[in-house]
Enzyme design. Structure first.
Site, short mmCIF file in Angstrom:
data_model
loop_
_atom_site.label_atom_id
_atom_site.label_comp_id
_atom_site.label_asym_id
_atom_site.label_seq_id
_atom_site.Cartn_x
_atom_site.Cartn_y
_atom_site.Cartn_z
CG LEU A 1 -21.06 -19.26 -14.40
CD1 LEU A 1 -21.42 -19.48 -15.80
CD2 LEU A 1 -19.33 -19.70 -13.90
CB CYS A 2 -19.57 -12.46 -11.15
SG CYS A 2 -21.71 -12.43 -11.77
CG HIS A 3 -15.12 -12.22 -15.54
ND1 HIS A 3 -16.39 -12.05 -16.28
CD2 HIS A 3 -14.52 -12.74 -15.84
CE1 HIS A 3 -16.57 -13.20 -17.74
NE2 HIS A 3 -14.72 -12.78 -17.42
CG MET B 1 -24.05 -10.44 -12.59
SD MET B 1 -26.32 -10.70 -11.89
CE MET B 1 -26.29 -10.56 -11.32
CD GLU B 2 -20.31 -6.89 -10.55
OE1 GLU B 2 -19.24 -8.00 -10.00
OE2 GLU B 2 -21.03 -6.37 -10.85
CG ASP C 1 -31.07 -8.97 10.39
OD1 ASP C 1 -31.40 -10.60 10.53
OD2 ASP C 1 -30.36 -8.61 10.79
#
Length: 266
Positions: free
Chosen positions: A182-184, A220-221, A235
């Site tokens: 739901l992020c733009h 969020m980014e 990793d």
């Protein structure tokens, strides 16, 4: 409250039906109906259509032992319904007067990604003011002494751990809208990923900053960039240690937007 009660009732109904079938006994509900002990589910039921809660198989004509168990429990505990005033009502079989439990009113702290019906929704940011938005997030990667030494000396067999992690974090920030449903999708002005080595704890501290001009924030980014950078370090170093821990992924600060500025307390 409504959903919790529904789940509890369904569990009791299922157990009751299984016990009735194993014992080879007639449903108590059915016996009670035969004796006129209480009204049928159809007369007490507020949801008669197939696919709705408590449909009881009346729309299809197909009833199961679970339906009988449902009727029996409704006779004892009442039928739940939602009325026009957005309240949960408990309607007893012996008393049609609803006992009302008022829901908590929606307030300023309500989740923006949940609509009035409780469904997930993407926020419409069209009416928001476009401002400069900046957010910084962090993560910690606890490597252990062996893996930490390889990172610090840049002698890992896979190559330059921190450079690869930096590129991975920047690339991840640009893909946030694909990863978080739901992020733009944002036009990012800048993404920076930096690292601090902590010899005392054999850890790498990741700091990611995202910047944009827009109508929604870049928290969020920044969080995605820090997370993926940390996972990339994992990793790159997992051949040296299986005990690596990526932790403490969190927002450190944000500026811009209606909610104002934020800085985490240290």
């Amino acid at each position: 409250l409504y959903d919790a009660m529904s789940r509890a009732r369904d569990l009791v109904r299922l157990v009751t039906a299984v016990m009735a079938r194993r014992g080879g006994h007639e449903s108590v509900s059915g016996g009670a109906r035969a004796n006129g002990g209480f009204r049928s589910s159809a007369s007490r039921n507020y949801f008669h259509d197939f696919g709705q809660p408590f449909h009881r198989g009346h729309s299809t004509g197909s009833r199961t032992p679970v339906d009988d168990a449902n009727d029996e429990l409704d006779a004892v505990f009442g039928v739940m319904s939602r009325d026009e005033s957005n309240e949960v009502s408990l309607v007893g079989a012996m008393n049609d007067t609803p006992a009302r439990v008022h829901k908590t009113d929606v307030n300023a702290n309500a989740l923006s990604h949940v609509d009035a019906s409780g469904s997930a929704t993407m926020v419409d940011v069209g009416n928001k003011q476009s401002t400069v938005r900046v957010a910084t997030a962090s993560a910690t990667v606890r490597l252990g002494k062996v893996a930490f030494g390889l990172v610090a000396d840049n002698t890992n067999v896979k190559g330059d751990v921190l450079t690869v992690a930096k590129i991975a974090g920047i690339n991840a920030a640009k893909q946030t809208h694909s990863l978080i449903p739901l992020c733009h999708q944002l036009m990012l002005r800048k993404v920076a990923v930096d690292f601090t080595l902590d010899p005392e704890t054999s850890s790498v501290h990741v700091f990611a900053t995202a910047k944009t001009d827009g109508k929604t924030g870049v928290e969020m980014e920044a969080l995605v960039a820090a997370s993926v950078a940390g996972l990339t370090i994992y990793d790159m170093c997992k051949a040296a240690s299986k005990n690596i821990v990526v932790s403490d992924i969190r927002l450190e600060s944000k500026t811009g937007g209606k909610s104002g500025d934020y800085t985490r307390d240290r």
